[in-house]
Design an enzyme around this catalytic site. Sequence first.
Site, PDB file in Angstrom:
ATOM      1  N   ASP A  29       0.858  -1.188   0.000  1.00 26.10           N
ATOM      2  CA  ASP A  29       0.000   0.000   0.000  1.00 26.10           C
ATOM      3  C   ASP A  29       0.892   1.235   0.000  1.00 26.10           C
ATOM      4  OD1 ASP A  29      -1.736   2.206   0.934  1.00 26.10           O
ATOM      5  OD2 ASP A  29      -3.211   0.620   1.262  1.00 26.10           O
ATOM      6  N   ILE A  30       0.593   2.166  -0.886  1.00 23.17           N
ATOM      7  CA  ILE A  30       1.429   3.355  -1.055  1.00 23.17           C
ATOM      8  C   ILE A  30       1.313   4.301   0.150  1.00 23.17           C
ATOM      9  CG2 ILE A  30      -0.198   4.895  -2.258  1.00 23.17           C
ATOM     10  CD1 ILE A  30       3.309   4.171  -3.504  1.00 23.17           C
ATOM     11  N   GLU A  88     -12.385   3.591  -1.075  1.00 24.51           N
ATOM     12  CA  GLU A  88     -11.604   4.512  -1.915  1.00 24.51           C
ATOM     13  C   GLU A  88     -11.394   3.950  -3.319  1.00 24.51           C
ATOM     14  OE1 GLU A  88      -7.819   5.717  -0.087  1.00 24.51           O
ATOM     15  OE2 GLU A  88      -7.010   5.939  -2.110  1.00 24.51           O
ATOM     16  N   HIS A  93     -10.013  -5.556  -2.755  1.00 26.57           N
ATOM     17  CA  HIS A  93      -8.671  -5.729  -2.182  1.00 26.57           C
ATOM     18  C   HIS A  93      -8.766  -6.035  -0.703  1.00 26.57           C
ATOM     19  CE1 HIS A  93      -9.751  -1.445  -2.130  1.00 26.57           C
ATOM     20  NE2 HIS A  93      -9.051  -1.338  -1.010  1.00 26.57           N
ATOM     21  N   HIS A  95      -6.615  -5.742   2.807  1.00 27.41           N
ATOM     22  CA  HIS A  95      -5.474  -5.108   3.465  1.00 27.41           C
ATOM     23  C   HIS A  95      -4.849  -6.119   4.429  1.00 27.41           C
ATOM     24  CE1 HIS A  95      -6.555  -0.784   2.580  1.00 27.41           C
ATOM     25  NE2 HIS A  95      -7.761  -1.310   2.467  1.00 27.41           N
TER      26      HIS A  95
HETATM   27  P1  AMP Z   1      -9.896   1.407   0.499  1.00 20.29           P
HETATM   28  O1  AMP Z   1     -10.496   1.385  -0.884  1.00 20.29           O
HETATM   29  O2  AMP Z   1     -10.618   2.355   1.407  1.00 20.29           O
HETATM   30  O3  AMP Z   1      -9.775   0.025   1.098  1.00 20.29           O
HETATM   31  O4  AMP Z   1      -8.424   1.991   0.375  1.00 20.29           O
HETATM   32  C1  AMP Z   1      -7.657   1.869  -0.798  1.00 20.29           C
HETATM   33  C2  AMP Z   1      -6.199   1.711  -0.440  1.00 20.29           C
HETATM   34  O5  AMP Z   1      -5.456   1.699  -1.655  1.00 20.29           O
HETATM   35  C3  AMP Z   1      -5.611   2.839   0.430  1.00 20.29           C
HETATM   36  O6  AMP Z   1      -5.013   2.256   1.579  1.00 20.29           O
HETATM   37  C4  AMP Z   1      -4.595   3.497  -0.490  1.00 20.29           C
HETATM   38  O7  AMP Z   1      -3.455   3.964   0.204  1.00 20.29           O
HETATM   39  C5  AMP Z   1      -4.254   2.387  -1.440  1.00 20.29           C
HETATM   40  N1  AMP Z   1      -3.778   2.849  -2.743  1.00 20.29           N
HETATM   41  C6  AMP Z   1      -4.381   3.745  -3.564  1.00 20.29           C
HETATM   42  N2  AMP Z   1      -3.651   3.933  -4.681  1.00 20.29           N
HETATM   43  C7  AMP Z   1      -2.555   3.142  -4.569  1.00 20.29           C
HETATM   44  C8  AMP Z   1      -1.422   2.879  -5.395  1.00 20.29           C
HETATM   45  N3  AMP Z   1      -1.252   3.492  -6.585  1.00 20.29           N
HETATM   46  N4  AMP Z   1      -0.495   1.988  -4.967  1.00 20.29           N
HETATM   47  C9  AMP Z   1      -0.657   1.377  -3.768  1.00 20.29           C
HETATM   48  N5  AMP Z   1      -1.703   1.564  -2.946  1.00 20.29           N
HETATM   49  C10 AMP Z   1      -2.646   2.441  -3.335  1.00 20.29           C
END
Ligand code: AMP
Length: 130
Positions: A29-30, A88, A93, A95
């Site tokens: 995760d970025i 988001e 996905h 975590h």
């Molecule tokens: P959520 O959809 O709320 O579970 O969160 C989406 C997750 O994706 C967040 O923790 C972001 O930091 C992560 N994220 C978004 N864009 C990227 C990326 N380009 N590379 C890695 N992680 C990402």
Amino acid sequence: MASIFTKIIKGEIPSYKIAEDDKHYAFLDINPLQPGHTLVVPKRELNYIFDLGDEELADLTVFAKKIALAMKKVLPCKRIGMSVVGLEVPHVHIHLIPIHQVSDMNFGSGTAQVSKDEMKEIADQIKGAL
Ligand code: AMP
């Protein structure tokens, strides 16, 4: 339009890749809650995890288990926590987060500062433990 995770899977956007197979992809995760925070995604683009078929969901979980076991070997933590949010990014996905205490999984409490070099090193360590 392809999701940001589909673009990552296709290599159109860079990622700190950890592993992939024909159906799944894992990367850091970025914006990690903790160093080593990893995302595990199915390559098939779908928004909501509970819209996955039973077998797909089971396969995704088994893939996540392999990654979590490797993470636990190399990251300082009590265990690997697993969480699904998805508010988001509309691409399923999981975590995987190295934790010492429950508050380490608090998505509202800000992110860890991890440099690009550290991200690369962590990804290499997890890969090495697979
Ligand atoms: P959520 O959809 O709320 O579970 O969160 C989406 C997750 O994706 C967040 O923790 C972001 O930091 C992560 N994220 C978004 N864009 C990227 C990326 N380009 N590379 C890695 N992680 C990402």
